[in-house]
Design a protein around this motif. Sequence first.
Motif, PDB file in Angstrom:
ATOM      1  N   GLY A 153       0.793  -1.217   0.000  1.00  0.00           N
ATOM      2  CA  GLY A 153       0.000   0.000   0.000  1.00  0.00           C
ATOM      3  C   GLY A 153       0.826   1.268   0.000  1.00  0.00           C
ATOM      4  O   GLY A 153       2.008   1.254   0.346  1.00  0.00           O
ATOM      5  N   ALA A 154       0.160   2.336  -0.413  1.00  0.00           N
ATOM      6  CA  ALA A 154       0.828   3.621  -0.553  1.00  0.00           C
ATOM      7  C   ALA A 154       1.383   4.105   0.778  1.00  0.00           C
ATOM      8  O   ALA A 154       2.412   4.768   0.829  1.00  0.00           O
ATOM      9  N   ARG A 155       0.681   3.740   1.878  1.00  0.00           N
ATOM     10  CA  ARG A 155       1.129   4.162   3.199  1.00  0.00           C
ATOM     11  C   ARG A 155       2.507   3.596   3.513  1.00  0.00           C
ATOM     12  O   ARG A 155       3.253   4.132   4.293  1.00  0.00           O
ATOM     13  N   ASN A 156       2.805   2.460   2.902  1.00  0.00           N
ATOM     14  CA  ASN A 156       4.073   1.800   3.163  1.00  0.00           C
ATOM     15  C   ASN A 156       5.030   1.902   1.990  1.00  0.00           C
ATOM     16  O   ASN A 156       5.948   1.115   1.871  1.00  0.00           O
ATOM     17  N   MET A 157       4.771   2.873   1.105  1.00  0.00           N
ATOM     18  CA  MET A 157       5.678   3.130  -0.008  1.00  0.00           C
ATOM     19  C   MET A 157       5.778   1.917  -0.933  1.00  0.00           C
ATOM     20  O   MET A 157       6.749   1.762  -1.657  1.00  0.00           O
ATOM     21  N   LEU A 158       4.780   1.039  -0.848  1.00  0.00           N
ATOM     22  CA  LEU A 158       4.799  -0.171  -1.684  1.00  0.00           C
ATOM     23  C   LEU A 158       3.605  -0.109  -2.634  1.00  0.00           C
ATOM     24  O   LEU A 158       2.485  -0.430  -2.265  1.00  0.00           O
ATOM     25  N   PHE A 159       3.863   0.335  -3.856  1.00  0.00           N
ATOM     26  CA  PHE A 159       2.791   0.531  -4.815  1.00  0.00           C
ATOM     27  C   PHE A 159       2.713  -0.672  -5.741  1.00  0.00           C
ATOM     28  O   PHE A 159       3.705  -1.365  -5.985  1.00  0.00           O
ATOM     29  N   ALA A 160       1.507  -0.902  -6.293  1.00  0.00           N
ATOM     30  CA  ALA A 160       1.346  -2.013  -7.234  1.00  0.00           C
ATOM     31  C   ALA A 160       1.879  -1.609  -8.603  1.00  0.00           C
ATOM     32  O   ALA A 160       2.525  -2.392  -9.292  1.00  0.00           O
ATOM     33  N   GLY A 161       1.639  -0.359  -8.989  1.00  0.00           N
ATOM     34  CA  GLY A 161       2.069   0.101 -10.311  1.00  0.00           C
ATOM     35  C   GLY A 161       3.480   0.651 -10.301  1.00  0.00           C
ATOM     36  O   GLY A 161       4.127   0.745  -9.258  1.00  0.00           O
ATOM     37  N   VAL A 162       3.943   1.023 -11.497  1.00  0.00           N
ATOM     38  CA  VAL A 162       5.314   1.519 -11.626  1.00  0.00           C
ATOM     39  C   VAL A 162       5.364   3.051 -11.518  1.00  0.00           C
ATOM     40  O   VAL A 162       6.307   3.621 -10.973  1.00  0.00           O
TER      41      VAL A 162
END
Lengths: 337, 239
Positions: A153-162
């Motif tokens: 998730g975005a909160r954890n700087m882990l995005f699905a997209g590039v």
Amino acid sequence: MGNEPANELRVSLLVGLPLAAALVAVPTFVSDVFWLGLGITVLMWAALATAWNISGGLAGGLSLGHAAYFGVGAYTATLLFLRFGISPYFGLLAGAVLAGALGAAIGAITLRLRGPFFVLATLAFGIVVHIAAVNWRDLTRGAAGLLLPFGGGARNMLFAGVAPYWYLGLGLLALTLGVTLAIRRSPLGYYLVALREDEDAARALGVKVVRCKVAASAISAALTACAGAFYATYIQYIDPSSTTQFEISVQIALIAIVGGIGTTFGPALGALVVVPLGEILRASLGGGPALMLYGLMLIVIVLAAPNGVIGLLQRLLSMMRSGARRRATTRRSRGHA
Amino acid sequence: MLEVQGVTVDFDGLRAVDAASFRVDEGCIVGLIGPNGAGKTTLFNTVTGMIRPSAGTVRFAGRDLARLDPADRSRLGIARTFQIVKPFGGLSVRDNVLVGALTRGQAVAEARRTAEATLERLTMTHLADALAASLPLALRKRLEVARALATGPRLLLLDEIMGGLNPTEVNETLTLIRALNAEGLTFLIIEHNMHAIMQIAETVLVLNQGRLIAEGEPAAITRDPQVIAVYLGEPLEPA
């Protein structure tokens, strides 16, 4: 290698603002993952070379151990998230602080060494950190590496997209360039360039040489660690060979040197030349032949542009300018005749 | 203001300076002469902190300098020029001088004004934007002086700044030293140009093979038989 911060600021605003706008718009037009990924890689190496340049270029201490700081950033952010659930945004800051302290400590020890002895000391330091990353399995899981969960998730700087990583990379590059510009306009920037030119003269003028070099080393290390944390969340898997390996230290230094060591924008430009060259060669030829060709092309670049890509650009620009002036004069004299 | 007491410097068994003692009073111009290799620059280096003496003390304004590095000593008010000039070649002349002003604690804009005022004083304003590396030797020597002055010193050590200058340039330099001295700056000057140093110094120290062999007014020094012997028996030019 002149120190003209005021001039550079004007140029960076004139060229930088439209360029920044164009860069921000890139993901809107480029959706192909290969090209966007390549762009993100360029941004990361540009930030790394710019961060390296603060100690390696401005302070003149050629470091071949910067992968250590890159690794500290990557592992700190990853481990804090995996073990304690701390968001990598904070992990990135923690890694930067840790690497900064390490950079200051290493700086205080090694910066009294001159020339090749300093280079060897940084090289040894990088190798020590790499060996630690491989063998301290309880902490790093060694060569098995660490995997960040997909979709954190975005909160954890882990995005699905590039695309989000494009913007993060852009922010990272802006940060390193901003810090470089700020240093060059401050007393520290003048001291660093002075002591790079002549340490004894700088000392005699009251420049606290070691203090300045330690500061440059700490700032450079902290920014390098930020790029490490960025890399970890972008690739979402880290191991020693992709973070602390000696080759990474060499690549960082190489890009900065190819781009223009000691200049503000040269190292970032170096990434724009070197990284796509390497990636495209590898994608089209693969393996050994690609590496050989890559090496050859680097030699050609260094021969053609001994003051870096930015030096070559400056020479071309001034040639174009004087050419335009000559044409204008010819036209005028013809008009009179 | 400067008190050097029994300073000895050994380089791997070679005694470069042997128990040298002297003082420089505030507001004075003191000359330091002697043949090549006498240890003049080494003695200078113990004052600025580039070399730590094997024995003896250096005091400045009543303070023992033993624990202070060259940068600290510069910040206390001791400035120097280098005999073998050390310009920051890749920087403009202005930025060379600016570095000296910054260490006084001035902000960059203020330091730039100090640098420009210093360059004007040394009639180098037209060279402000030139790269230091592009200057000929005589101007590089003047840049050494400009940079040292920008630190706002109380004691200025000049190491052979007149070598290689033509007579007009030597006279300009002497005029500048006198003017700065009238404003309260104290000088310790190493000089091979005997005529020049005898004109300007109130006291002259003579160093030979690491030992101070004479000290006194220029007129007395030129008559000193020991000094004459050191200078190969040739009588010195009268002041």
